[in-house]
Scaffold this active site. Structure first.
Site, PDB file in Angstrom:
ATOM      1  CB  THR A   1     -11.968  -6.705  -7.010  1.00  7.15           C
ATOM      2  OG1 THR A   1     -11.308  -6.690  -5.746  1.00  7.15           O
ATOM      3  CG2 THR A   1     -13.156  -7.653  -6.956  1.00  7.15           C
TER       4      THR A   1
ATOM      5  CE  LYS B   1     -11.110  -9.706  -4.258  1.00 12.30           C
ATOM      6  NZ  LYS B   1     -11.794  -8.516  -3.593  1.00 12.30           N
TER       7      LYS B   1
ATOM      8  CB  THR C   1     -10.409 -13.234   3.792  1.00 19.32           C
ATOM      9  OG1 THR C   1     -11.699 -12.737   3.622  1.00 19.32           O
ATOM     10  CG2 THR C   1     -10.291 -14.086   5.029  1.00 19.32           C
TER      11      THR C   1
ATOM     12  CD  GLU D   1      -7.639  -0.772  -2.454  1.00 19.26           C
ATOM     13  OE1 GLU D   1      -8.484  -1.280  -3.194  1.00 19.26           O
ATOM     14  OE2 GLU D   1      -7.920   0.028  -1.552  1.00 19.26           O
TER      15      GLU D   1
ATOM     16  CG  ASN E   1      -9.350   3.128  -1.928  1.00 18.18           C
ATOM     17  OD1 ASN E   1     -10.161   2.285  -2.286  1.00 18.18           O
ATOM     18  ND2 ASN E   1      -8.179   2.824  -1.403  1.00 18.18           N
TER      19      ASN E   1
ATOM     20  CB  SER F   1     -15.216   7.625 -11.115  1.00 17.16           C
ATOM     21  OG  SER F   1     -14.880   7.886  -9.787  1.00 17.16           O
TER      22      SER F   1
END
Lengths: 405, 405
Positions: free
Chosen positions: A159, A185, A196, A277, A400, A405
């Site tokens: 993702t 992932k 995970t 991230e 984030n 959006s």
């Protein structure tokens, strides 16, 4: 798409063929366009499947369905089908319907009973899963199944990941090779239990289901359950492991196999942190000397999840006072005057104060590195724990504050 | 200096004179130059002092000293001395020595016993407090004491605050006025327990020490203990409240006084959130229908502290899936299908899914506001709690990735 994480491994590993397991991917257009977003894994009869799952009280319909199936023995093989782009979480009764529809369609396509079909969905929460887009691809997926398809599958389940994640190991048992390969992932919403987000591991070893389950649960506690990116726990976290037995080698209670599986799981867990991230630092927090292992883990997670510690790491500021703060707030036993802190090997603080030998420049230089070890000794007992995390940067905010959006 | 928070109140309130209390400030140069960094409050004989403090295991020498003194009755008045710029936390035996030196010097200057001198220090952790710079200013401070000095004191205690914080209330008891006025500082490292960081409240009411202590503890649980900026708990959090009795009005068990004090404390607590580092949204998280009040607070804090919820707020993205996630991870009892979520009055999700009546545009418009109410009903019981927080923005990263450099 954010750029590839600076902490990503140099190369994607060459994945071995796992006898008895075949893979296929497709572009179903669940949410993303122009990229694969579904993977199917088909496991031959005789395969056993084990799993661990998020303990979130709001876990997805897929997770609940997997949990209801995971403890059963079967000689009929199994299928794992995963989509990215939509997590099918908090989608009410419709979500349960989507899982049932996918399982029935996979069963019809493969000849397996629906009770042997495991599903995962990952992506946005709260939007209805257009499962017909997935079932419409089953014929194509089934026709494309290949023993070599695992690397592609690692891409299909991504993702917000900036790189596909895989790890592998091989051991030799009495001259015969046994192989393990896994994909994962995960990038944000990463916290125990379990962090995970999605992990699929395959081996050609032979092992009874109950023993495999015990092994996976035990190793999960030492790997995926000790990573955190942002302290937020997914509603979809799933680790499934299948042992096909195709090697003919029984690995029950085999210490080499346990070690090899641990290595694969830890490698995948670290890759999830390395793709945290916005991450620019890979951080190992090791706490020793706590009153118990549980206390050590509480301290380590308090340090690893502290926004002030994480932003100090981002700013390359060796602000050890924030580590003292995090230990103090964790709730686990601590004594200010028995605490010691090291950055790597360098003693920073002890006996309730900065160490006489510590020079701020040494800390500053150390914090410029990409791999940071924070070692804290609580000075009370023998409890220890290690947790892996990353820093908190502008990149995290960017990803984030815009995600949906 | 970061710019004044967009959430700051329009005006600093006009603070009343509290009979029996006098204030002075000085530029001691503890860390900052060219601004006041020490405040002294002197309380007349007959004053009682109550307090609540951080429960951090690594709390500062000042906090430990205050805690050792706070439960004692005395007819001798009291002094409160506070410096900004250095928290004197994790400074080992030297830190205790600094507190003792300051207390002795204030005692010598004022004629009070050292046991009636309360100190606070706020600022960087782990650096030796140059307490001689503070004691060198005592003569000047003592000479400058004034009943009108509280507003200036609010400035002297600031660290990363972008505005000084004060609140006041007056009640009438049988035709006689009773006044309350308080000041606070705090901006980052804000989390229960307790999230002040420093608060000093003064009243001319007459009330026994034990009753004042009970009142302050009770109201603290409803105000400062329910705010969070970043989930990080300070090593220095201190709330001291002094009642001088100068009004001659006894307020023991007076409901109006309780309400007025609650208002002052809540106002100050909200101001700390409104000055949350980088904050652009003031967020009220109200959880109802939980199995217990404690469960409700656990859910509310999980939502308020979630980096993914906070970044969604920063991005004005009404991503209610992240609220579901936070409830799910909190550890308190929840049932996916009984949960409902409202943004302000607008029903967003219920019965395990998005509400039919909900339109994404309405949520998006609501999230553009500066004041956001997130209302979650767990659907299990009668427990409720309210927590106040702010969003997580690039501003927070900027302030904290650079703080000490």
């Amino acid at each position: 798409m954010p750029p590839r994480s600076p902490l990503a491994p140099a190369d994607f590993p060459a994945l071995p063929v796992i006898g008895g397991a075949r893979f296929a991917i497709a572009e179903a257009g669940v949410r993303y366009k122009g990229r694969p977003d579904v993977m199917l894994a088909l496991l031959d009869p005789g395969s056993v499947v084990a799993g661990v799952f998020t303990r979130s009280a709001t876990r997805s319909a897929n997770v609940l369905d997997c949990q209801s199936k995971i403890g059963a023995d079967s000689a009929e093989g199994a299928a794992i089908i995963v989509n990215s782009g939509n997590s099918n979480a908090f989608t009410g009764k419709a979500g349960e319907g989507s899982v049932a529809a996918i399982c029935q369609a996979v069963a019809a396509q493969t000849g397996l009973p629906a009770s042997r079909v495991f599903t995962s969905s990952t992506g946005v929460i709260g939007e209805r899963l257009p499962h017909d887009r997935i079932t419409a691809k089953l014929d194509e997926l089934h026709g494309a199944l290949s023993p070599d398809g695992m690397a592609e599958a690692a891409r299909a389940i991504m993702t917000t990941d900036t790189f596909p994640k895989a790890a592998t190991a091989e051991i030799d048992v009495d001259g015969k090779p046994v192989r393990i390969a896994g994909i994962a992932k995960g990038s944000g919403m990463i916290a125990p239990d379990m962090a995970t987000m999605l992990v699929y591991i395959f081996t050609d070893a032979r092992i009874p289901r109950a023993e495999l389950q015990a092994l996976v649960s035990e190793l999960n506690a030492k790997t995926f359950n000790n990573i955190t990116v942002d302290s937020d726990t997914s509603t979809s976290d799933t680790l499934l492991m299948a042992a096909t037995g195709a090697s003919g080698v029984d690995v029950t209670w085999n210490a080499d196999f346990t070690q090899a599986l641990y290595n694969v799981m830890l490698n995948l867990a670290h890759q999830v942190v390395r793709d945290g991230e916005g991450a620019t630092k890979f951080v190992t927090v090791h706490v020793s000397g706590a009153a118990s292992d549980a206390d050590a883990r509480t301290h380590a997670l308090a340090i690893a999840n502290s926004p002030l510690v994480k932003t100090a790491l981002a700013g390359e500021d060796p602000n050890w006072g924030r580590i003292v703060m995090a230990v103090g707030k964790s709730g686990a036993a601590a004594d200010r005057d028995k605490l010691s802190i090291r950055f790597g090997e360098t003693l920073v603080a002890s006996e309730g104060w900065v160490a006489e030998s510590y020079r701020e420049e040494d800390g500053a230089t150390y914090f410029k590195g990409q791999e940071i070890d924070i070692n804290v000794d609580i000075g009370l007992g023998a409890g220890q724990a290690t947790v892996w995390t990353c820093d908190l940067t502008h990149g995290y905010i960017q990803i984030n504050a815009d995600y949906r959006s």
